[in-house]
Motif scaffolding. Structure first.
Motif, short mmCIF file in Angstrom:
data_model
loop_
_atom_site.label_atom_id
_atom_site.label_comp_id
_atom_site.label_asym_id
_atom_site.label_seq_id
_atom_site.Cartn_x
_atom_site.Cartn_y
_atom_site.Cartn_z
N ASN B 18 4.01 43.17 40.53
CA ASN B 18 3.03 44.17 40.09
C ASN B 18 3.45 45.55 40.61
O ASN B 18 3.71 45.73 41.79
CB ASN B 18 1.66 43.80 40.62
CG ASN B 18 0.59 44.72 40.09
OD1 ASN B 18 0.58 45.89 40.41
ND2 ASN B 18 -0.28 44.19 39.27
N LEU B 21 0.89 46.98 43.35
CA LEU B 21 0.57 46.20 44.54
C LEU B 21 1.78 45.56 45.20
O LEU B 21 1.71 45.17 46.35
CB LEU B 21 -0.47 45.13 44.20
CG LEU B 21 -1.79 45.75 43.73
CD1 LEU B 21 -2.73 44.69 43.22
CD2 LEU B 21 -2.42 46.53 44.85
N SER B 22 2.90 45.41 44.49
CA SER B 22 4.08 44.88 45.17
C SER B 22 5.20 45.89 45.28
O SER B 22 6.00 45.84 46.18
CB SER B 22 4.63 43.65 44.43
OG SER B 22 3.60 42.84 44.04
N PHE B 24 4.65 49.31 44.96
CA PHE B 24 4.10 50.56 45.48
C PHE B 24 4.56 51.78 44.69
O PHE B 24 4.93 52.79 45.22
CB PHE B 24 4.45 50.73 46.95
CG PHE B 24 4.09 49.53 47.75
CD1 PHE B 24 2.77 49.13 47.80
CD2 PHE B 24 5.04 48.80 48.41
CE1 PHE B 24 2.41 48.01 48.50
CE2 PHE B 24 4.69 47.67 49.11
CZ PHE B 24 3.37 47.27 49.16
N LEU B 27 1.14 55.18 42.95
CA LEU B 27 -0.04 55.08 43.83
C LEU B 27 -1.02 56.22 43.62
O LEU B 27 -2.20 56.05 43.86
CB LEU B 27 0.40 55.06 45.29
CG LEU B 27 1.05 53.76 45.74
CD1 LEU B 27 1.41 53.83 47.20
CD2 LEU B 27 0.12 52.59 45.51
N ALA B 157 -4.38 46.14 38.07
CA ALA B 157 -4.61 46.60 39.45
C ALA B 157 -5.64 47.72 39.46
O ALA B 157 -6.55 47.75 40.30
CB ALA B 157 -3.30 47.10 40.05
N ALA B 187 -6.82 48.68 49.20
CA ALA B 187 -5.54 48.57 48.49
C ALA B 187 -4.57 47.69 49.27
O ALA B 187 -3.89 46.84 48.69
CB ALA B 187 -4.95 49.96 48.28
N SER B 188 -4.54 47.87 50.58
CA SER B 188 -3.58 47.08 51.35
C SER B 188 -3.97 45.61 51.34
O SER B 188 -3.11 44.72 51.26
CB SER B 188 -3.48 47.61 52.77
OG SER B 188 -4.74 47.61 53.37
N SER B 191 -2.98 44.23 48.09
CA SER B 191 -1.53 44.10 48.06
C SER B 191 -1.11 42.85 48.82
O SER B 191 -0.24 42.09 48.37
CB SER B 191 -0.93 45.36 48.65
OG SER B 191 0.39 45.18 48.92
N PHE B 194 -1.65 39.94 46.69
CA PHE B 194 -0.63 39.79 45.65
C PHE B 194 0.69 39.30 46.22
O PHE B 194 1.52 38.76 45.50
CB PHE B 194 -0.44 41.12 44.90
CG PHE B 194 -1.26 41.19 43.65
CD1 PHE B 194 -2.64 41.26 43.74
CD2 PHE B 194 -0.66 41.15 42.40
CE1 PHE B 194 -3.41 41.30 42.60
CE2 PHE B 194 -1.43 41.20 41.26
CZ PHE B 194 -2.80 41.26 41.35
#
Ligand code: SF4
Ligand code: SF4
Lengths: 267, 202
Positions: B18, B21-22, B24, B27, B157, B187-188, B191, B194
């Motif tokens: 993603n 989420l993967s 980054f 953002l 996302a 968000a973290s 993430s 994910f």
């Protein structure tokens, strides 16, 4: 090295860039939207600070909002008197008189007159200093003196004097109120420029504690309250407060105040 | 070109890799436009559209200009050029032909011009599908498909984030964490969740 190695990439990029540029230029001709020319006109008269204080996304947005009538000129505090007239001419509306306001600092305890509680060696920023036991000054209500207000004023209206106190330039101040928001001790208020007397203290402490910390603090002695013939001053929580609706610049309070807490503008 | 490969690209772009989420990427719109569901969805569609169409254009650019001249190393800058010009153009067309749509997309369209996720997907495409030199048969379909599903993953996302943030508005967040800080924490955590997909092997 083959010179072609340089020429080809440079040429390709140039051609691409020029082609896209021309393409976009032609497209913008073809797809052009007729904008109200008045928007440009108005935009020219706005201060261009893009501060957003009017609620629109910037000066351009404000100009559009004016045209569409969703906003009024006085929402912009940065605008000059003449520019306001010009804009109302463009819009074809009549201009209401505006009371000019100016930011007033309610503290006179600079580093000569207010005592220190401790030596602060952190970040030179009022909000940061205020987090450490309410700032290095002995009075926790007063001006911390690192000039966050100077930083935030987009019109350069505030300077620090040699006592470490911010001074507002009445000419440059547009009453945008940014300094009010940034000051951690809420030492600024907006007052009509016509008023010349103001209480330069925010301390709610009892008189003794105020005197220990600062030589120009309000000790709540009520002398000004009694001296004012029109009852414009009230002592609220050990602090004198002027009601500007009533105050008519007589200055009796100024003479009566034993600690010289009340300030007078030079005029 | 096999259907199986397309499906694996889809799953990989939406879940495993993603973009937000993967990887980054992208953002800023993720945090900037995820306050409410509605603009988040419009932004999602705008990104899907721009990603897919820039994949098509950059595929052509890469295969017919950069590779023949052997200047593949210029791909980043030339892709930026293409995407920038393209988004500008689309904005103009939309503005002329459909003012309501233009209003709805508002600031998001120009925002995409400089969106690293869009550039990311085109660069990823050129890595994944063109690196064997010359146009691989079917690489076009794969590239477009990859871009499209990257856009879907982006939108997913964004929608999840906006859903969470709409609820965050209503609950009692500690004063100092209100707004962007709690959004970063959320968000973290998303993430991390994910990251669970990264065990998949396709
Ligand atoms: S922001 Fe407030 S505390 Fe800081 S210098 Fe200005 S008036 Fe003083
Ligand atoms: S920041 Fe304060 S001093 Fe500066 S223009 Fe605004 S109101 Fe006036």
């Amino acid at each position: 090295m083959n010179p072609m190695d340089i020429i080809i990439p440079v040429l390709t990029l140039t051609i691409l860039g020029v082609a896209f540029g021309i393409g976009l230029a032609m497209a913008s001709k073809k797809f052009c939207i007729l904008m109200d020319p008045r928007i440009e006109e108005i935009y020219k008269h706005l201060p261009g600070a893009n501060c957003g204080a009017c609620g629109a996304g910037g000066c351009m947005g404000f100009a559009e909002a004016l045209i569409h009538g969703t906003c009024t000129i006085d929402r912009c505090s940065g605008i000059k008197e003449e520019a306001q007239k010009e804009i109302s001419n463009i819009l074809g509306i009549e201009l209401k008189a505006r009371i000019k306001q100016v930011a007033i600092l309610h503290c006179h305890g600079g580093n000569k007159r207010a005592k220190d509680k401790f030596i602060y060696a952190g970040i030179e920023d009022c909000t940061a200093a205020n987090l450490v036991m309410g700032g290095p000054k002995a009075c926790r209500y007063g001006c911390i003196g690192y000039g966050s207000c100077v930083e935030v004023c987009s019109f350069g209206a505030i300077t620090m004097n040699d006592e470490g106190l911010p001074v507002v330039d009445e000419e440059k101040c547009t009453a945008c109120g940014n300094c009010i928001l940034v000051c951690p001790n809420k030492l600024f208020t907006l007052e009509p420029t016509s008023k010349i007397y103001s209480i330069r203290c925010k301390s709610l402490d009892m008189g003794k504690a105020v005197m220990d910390a600062c030589s120009v603090g309000c000790i709540g002695c009520r002398k000004c309250e009694k001296a004012c013939p029109v009852n414009a001053i009230k002592i609220i929580d050990n602090l004198a407060v002027i009601d500007y609706e009533i105050c008519n610049n007589m200055g009796k309070c100024f003479e009566a105040c034993p600690t010289k807490t009340i300030g007078r503008k030079k005029k | 070109m096999e259907i199986g490969k397309l499906i694996s690209i889809a799953i990989s772009m939406i879940f495993i890799n993603n973009f937000i989420l993967s990887k980054f990427l992208g953002l800023c719109p993720f945090l900037g436009v995820s306050k409410d569901m509605k603009p988040a969805i419009s932004m999602g569609f705008a990104v899907i559209f721009v990603m897919t169409s820039s994949a098509i254009i950059t595929w052509g650019l890469y295969n017919f200009i950069l590779i023949p001249f052997r200047i593949e190393y210029l791909r980043t800058i030339s892709f930026i050029l293409v995407i920038g010009a393209f988004v500008q153009f689309v904005e103009m067309v939309i503005r002329k032909t459909s003012p309501p749509l233009y209003k709805a997309l508002g600031i998001y369209l120009p925002l995409i011009t400089t969106n690293c996720a869009v550039l990311g997907v085109t660069v990823l495409n050129s890595n994944d599908f063109f690196s064997s030199g010359g146009a691989v048969a079917g690489s076009f379909v794969y590239a477009v498909c990859q871009a499209f599903f990257a856009g879907i993953g982006f939108m997913l996302a964004l929608i999840m984030m906006s859903g969470i943030r709409e609820r965050l508005e209503l609950i009692d967040v500690p004063e100092s964490l209100k707004g962007i800080p709690i959004a970063f924490i959320v968000a973290s955590l998303m993430s991390l969740a994910f990251m669970g997909f990264s065990g998949f092997k396709l």
